[in-house]
Write a protein that holds these residues in place. Sequence first.
Motif, mmCIF file in Angstrom:
data_model
loop_
_atom_site.group_PDB
_atom_site.id
_atom_site.type_symbol
_atom_site.label_atom_id
_atom_site.label_comp_id
_atom_site.label_asym_id
_atom_site.label_seq_id
_atom_site.Cartn_x
_atom_site.Cartn_y
_atom_site.Cartn_z
ATOM 1 N N TYR A 42 -0.185 7.347 0.819
ATOM 2 C CA TYR A 42 -0.294 7.509 -0.633
ATOM 3 C C TYR A 42 -0.343 6.172 -1.373
ATOM 4 O O TYR A 42 -0.131 6.128 -2.586
ATOM 5 N N GLU A 43 -0.652 5.079 -0.688
ATOM 6 C CA GLU A 43 -0.656 3.778 -1.345
ATOM 7 C C GLU A 43 -1.637 3.712 -2.509
ATOM 8 O O GLU A 43 -1.384 3.038 -3.505
ATOM 9 N N LYS A 44 -2.755 4.408 -2.405
ATOM 10 C CA LYS A 44 -3.809 4.364 -3.433
ATOM 11 C C LYS A 44 -3.783 5.573 -4.361
ATOM 12 O O LYS A 44 -4.606 5.692 -5.257
ATOM 13 N N THR A 45 -2.823 6.473 -4.154
ATOM 14 C CA THR A 45 -2.677 7.668 -4.983
ATOM 15 C C THR A 45 -1.719 7.341 -6.135
ATOM 16 O O THR A 45 -0.840 6.506 -5.996
ATOM 17 N N THR A 46 -1.900 7.995 -7.273
ATOM 18 C CA THR A 46 -1.031 7.745 -8.417
ATOM 19 C C THR A 46 0.431 7.991 -8.037
ATOM 20 O O THR A 46 0.774 9.064 -7.546
ATOM 21 N N HIS A 47 1.272 6.967 -8.265
ATOM 22 C CA HIS A 47 2.687 7.099 -7.919
ATOM 23 C C HIS A 47 3.549 6.212 -8.808
ATOM 24 O O HIS A 47 3.044 5.308 -9.479
ATOM 25 N N ARG A 48 4.846 6.512 -8.780
ATOM 26 C CA ARG A 48 5.810 5.693 -9.517
ATOM 27 C C ARG A 48 7.158 5.784 -8.825
ATOM 28 O O ARG A 48 7.481 6.782 -8.172
ATOM 29 N N MET A 49 7.933 4.736 -8.967
ATOM 30 C CA MET A 49 9.316 4.755 -8.508
ATOM 31 C C MET A 49 10.175 4.221 -9.650
ATOM 32 O O MET A 49 9.846 3.193 -10.261
#
Length: 60
Positions: A42-49
């Motif tokens: 998921y490195e290139k998928t929209t994400h947040r921490m």
Amino acid sequence: MKDYFLTVFDKSGEMLLNESFQFKSDDEAITHGRKRLEEENYEKTTHRMTRSGKLLIFQR
């Protein structure tokens, strides 16, 4: 220990990953979060921490 939340979304807004974990420092949590994103591809998928509303990792 601090609580961290890692969330990944697809383009339609569907949640693909939603995990929480605890670490002593932001650096440890960021390392773990990036590793989890790599494991799930998921490195290139929209994400947040986040931690306590603070955005630590973001990808759009």
